[in-house]
Scaffold this motif. Structure first.
Motif, PDB file in Angstrom:
ATOM      1  N   ALA A  32       0.820  -1.213   0.000  1.00 28.62           N
ATOM      2  CA  ALA A  32       0.000   0.000   0.000  1.00 28.62           C
ATOM      3  C   ALA A  32       0.852   1.259   0.000  1.00 28.62           C
ATOM      4  O   ALA A  32       0.363   2.336  -0.316  1.00 28.62           O
ATOM      5  N   GLY A  33       2.131   1.146   0.326  1.00 29.55           N
ATOM      6  CA  GLY A  33       3.008   2.304   0.307  1.00 29.55           C
ATOM      7  C   GLY A  33       3.517   2.644  -1.086  1.00 29.55           C
ATOM      8  O   GLY A  33       4.143   3.673  -1.285  1.00 29.55           O
ATOM      9  N   ALA A  34       3.254   1.805  -2.055  1.00 32.35           N
ATOM     10  CA  ALA A  34       3.705   2.026  -3.434  1.00 32.35           C
ATOM     11  C   ALA A  34       2.574   2.648  -4.252  1.00 32.35           C
ATOM     12  O   ALA A  34       1.407   2.342  -4.030  1.00 32.35           O
ATOM     13  N   GLY A  35       2.927   3.479  -5.202  1.00 38.06           N
ATOM     14  CA  GLY A  35       1.926   4.106  -6.057  1.00 38.06           C
ATOM     15  C   GLY A  35       1.142   3.092  -6.865  1.00 38.06           C
ATOM     16  O   GLY A  35      -0.044   3.259  -7.118  1.00 38.06           O
ATOM     17  N   GLY A  36       1.809   2.016  -7.293  1.00 40.45           N
ATOM     18  CA  GLY A  36       1.153   0.969  -8.070  1.00 40.45           C
ATOM     19  C   GLY A  36       0.651  -0.179  -7.208  1.00 40.45           C
ATOM     20  O   GLY A  36       0.219  -1.205  -7.716  1.00 40.45           O
ATOM     21  N   TRP A  37       0.724  -0.028  -5.896  1.00 37.63           N
ATOM     22  CA  TRP A  37       0.234  -1.016  -4.931  1.00 37.63           C
ATOM     23  C   TRP A  37       0.979  -2.349  -4.996  1.00 37.63           C
ATOM     24  O   TRP A  37       0.482  -3.371  -4.555  1.00 37.63           O
ATOM     25  N   VAL A  38       2.180  -2.349  -5.577  1.00 37.53           N
ATOM     26  CA  VAL A  38       2.950  -3.588  -5.700  1.00 37.53           C
ATOM     27  C   VAL A  38       4.411  -3.293  -5.384  1.00 37.53           C
ATOM     28  O   VAL A  38       4.931  -2.240  -5.733  1.00 37.53           O
ATOM     29  N   GLY A  39       5.069  -4.245  -4.732  1.00 34.54           N
ATOM     30  CA  GLY A  39       6.489  -4.127  -4.455  1.00 34.54           C
ATOM     31  C   GLY A  39       7.192  -5.440  -4.703  1.00 34.54           C
ATOM     32  O   GLY A  39       6.602  -6.511  -4.565  1.00 34.54           O
ATOM     33  N   LEU A  40       8.469  -5.368  -5.108  1.00 33.01           N
ATOM     34  CA  LEU A  40       9.319  -6.549  -5.246  1.00 33.01           C
ATOM     35  C   LEU A  40      10.185  -6.639  -3.997  1.00 33.01           C
ATOM     36  O   LEU A  40      10.816  -5.660  -3.603  1.00 33.01           O
ATOM     37  N   ARG A  91      14.008  -4.022  -1.483  1.00 30.62           N
ATOM     38  CA  ARG A  91      12.666  -3.689  -1.962  1.00 30.62           C
ATOM     39  C   ARG A  91      12.735  -2.677  -3.090  1.00 30.62           C
ATOM     40  O   ARG A  91      13.508  -1.730  -3.067  1.00 30.62           O
ATOM     41  N   SER A  92      11.878  -2.891  -4.090  1.00 30.92           N
ATOM     42  CA  SER A  92      11.655  -1.936  -5.167  1.00 30.92           C
ATOM     43  C   SER A  92      10.151  -1.841  -5.347  1.00 30.92           C
ATOM     44  O   SER A  92       9.455  -2.857  -5.408  1.00 30.92           O
ATOM     45  N   ARG A  93       9.643  -0.611  -5.403  1.00 32.12           N
ATOM     46  CA  ARG A  93       8.197  -0.399  -5.493  1.00 32.12           C
ATOM     47  C   ARG A  93       7.809   0.102  -6.881  1.00 32.12           C
ATOM     48  O   ARG A  93       8.557   0.837  -7.515  1.00 32.12           O
ATOM     49  N   LEU A  94       6.630  -0.300  -7.310  1.00 34.25           N
ATOM     50  CA  LEU A  94       6.112   0.156  -8.598  1.00 34.25           C
ATOM     51  C   LEU A  94       5.415   1.491  -8.411  1.00 34.25           C
ATOM     52  O   LEU A  94       4.435   1.596  -7.676  1.00 34.25           O
ATOM     53  N   GLU A  95       5.929   2.513  -9.070  1.00 31.97           N
ATOM     54  CA  GLU A  95       5.334   3.851  -9.041  1.00 31.97           C
ATOM     55  C   GLU A  95       4.863   4.199 -10.445  1.00 31.97           C
ATOM     56  O   GLU A  95       5.050   3.422 -11.379  1.00 31.97           O
ATOM     57  N   ASP A  96       4.277   5.363 -10.605  1.00 27.47           N
ATOM     58  CA  ASP A  96       3.769   5.788 -11.914  1.00 27.47           C
ATOM     59  C   ASP A  96       4.877   5.869 -12.957  1.00 27.47           C
ATOM     60  O   ASP A  96       4.659   5.589 -14.130  1.00 27.47           O
ATOM     61  N   TRP A 102      16.429   0.154  -5.887  1.00 26.66           N
ATOM     62  CA  TRP A 102      16.401  -0.820  -4.801  1.00 26.66           C
ATOM     63  C   TRP A 102      16.801  -0.158  -3.497  1.00 26.66           C
ATOM     64  O   TRP A 102      17.749   0.621  -3.449  1.00 26.66           O
ATOM     65  N   GLU A 103      16.062  -0.469  -2.436  1.00 25.84           N
ATOM     66  CA  GLU A 103      16.436   0.003  -1.109  1.00 25.84           C
ATOM     67  C   GLU A 103      16.702  -1.194  -0.222  1.00 25.84           C
ATOM     68  O   GLU A 103      16.039  -2.222  -0.309  1.00 25.84           O
ATOM     69  N   ARG A 104      17.698  -1.042   0.621  1.00 27.26           N
ATOM     70  CA  ARG A 104      18.102  -2.122   1.523  1.00 27.26           C
ATOM     71  C   ARG A 104      17.258  -2.051   2.789  1.00 27.26           C
ATOM     72  O   ARG A 104      17.167  -1.015   3.425  1.00 27.26           O
ATOM     73  N   LEU A 105      16.657  -3.174   3.139  1.00 24.90           N
ATOM     74  CA  LEU A 105      15.833  -3.271   4.344  1.00 24.90           C
ATOM     75  C   LEU A 105      16.582  -4.102   5.383  1.00 24.90           C
ATOM     76  O   LEU A 105      17.495  -4.845   5.046  1.00 24.90           O
ATOM     77  N   PRO A 106      16.185  -4.016   6.649  1.00 26.91           N
ATOM     78  CA  PRO A 106      16.862  -4.830   7.662  1.00 26.91           C
ATOM     79  C   PRO A 106      16.655  -6.321   7.423  1.00 26.91           C
ATOM     80  O   PRO A 106      15.687  -6.739   6.789  1.00 26.91           O
ATOM     81  N   SER A 107      17.561  -7.127   7.957  1.00 32.13           N
ATOM     82  CA  SER A 107      17.453  -8.573   7.767  1.00 32.13           C
ATOM     83  C   SER A 107      16.241  -9.148   8.500  1.00 32.13           C
ATOM     84  O   SER A 107      15.717 -10.184   8.111  1.00 32.13           O
ATOM     85  N   ASP A 108      15.761  -8.459   9.538  1.00 33.18           N
ATOM     86  CA  ASP A 108      14.578  -8.918  10.271  1.00 33.18           C
ATOM     87  C   ASP A 108      13.318  -8.155   9.841  1.00 33.18           C
ATOM     88  O   ASP A 108      12.392  -7.975  10.627  1.00 33.18           O
TER      89      ASP A 108
END
Length: 124
Positions: A32-40, A91-96, A102-108
């Motif tokens: 829901a945080g992505a403009g296209g409502w989808v994230g990798l 994570r990579s998010r689908l936007e318009d 790519w952004e690095r997220l914590p391992s947990d």
């Protein structure tokens, strides 16, 4: 016309063992945080079982997953320089305008429930 012979249990195990195991695994999930409502979401795992355990621990549920990625079936684009020593999520998010960098997220990392997804603790 003859019926196709079924593989034996040993043959199925041998075939599974021949598949690539170590590499990038991940999901395309509702976000829901992505403009296209989808994230990798991708992580490096040494086996399919480890990858599945990490997905479950991160809170990805079957209903919210739209696609699964494996070393044999890679995603459309991948983060650079992710290797066996890296235990972080990416994570990579689908936007318009297309996919975000790519952004690095914590391992947990824990994927937020979709009712609360707009308040993503990893974005703070």
């Amino acid at each position: 016309m003859a019926r196709k012979r079924r593989l034996t249990r040993a043959q199925r195990r041998e075939r599974r063992a021949a598949r690539p195991v170590a590499g990038l695994y991940g999901v395309m999930a509702r976000d829901a945080g992505a403009g296209g409502w989808v994230g990798l979401y991708l992580c490096y795992a040494h086996s399919p079982e480890e990858a599945r355990n990490r997905e479950v621990a991160a809170g990805f549920h079957k209903r919210g997953v739209e696609a699964r990625w494996t070393p044999g079936h890679p995603p459309p684009h991948q983060p650079p320089d992710v290797g066996p020593d890296d235990d972080h999520w990416y994570r990579s998010r689908l936007e318009d305008a297309g996919w975000t960098p790519w952004e690095r997220l914590p391992s947990d990392y824990r994927h937020p429930p979709q009712g609360l997804a707009t308040i993503d603790p990893s974005a703070r």
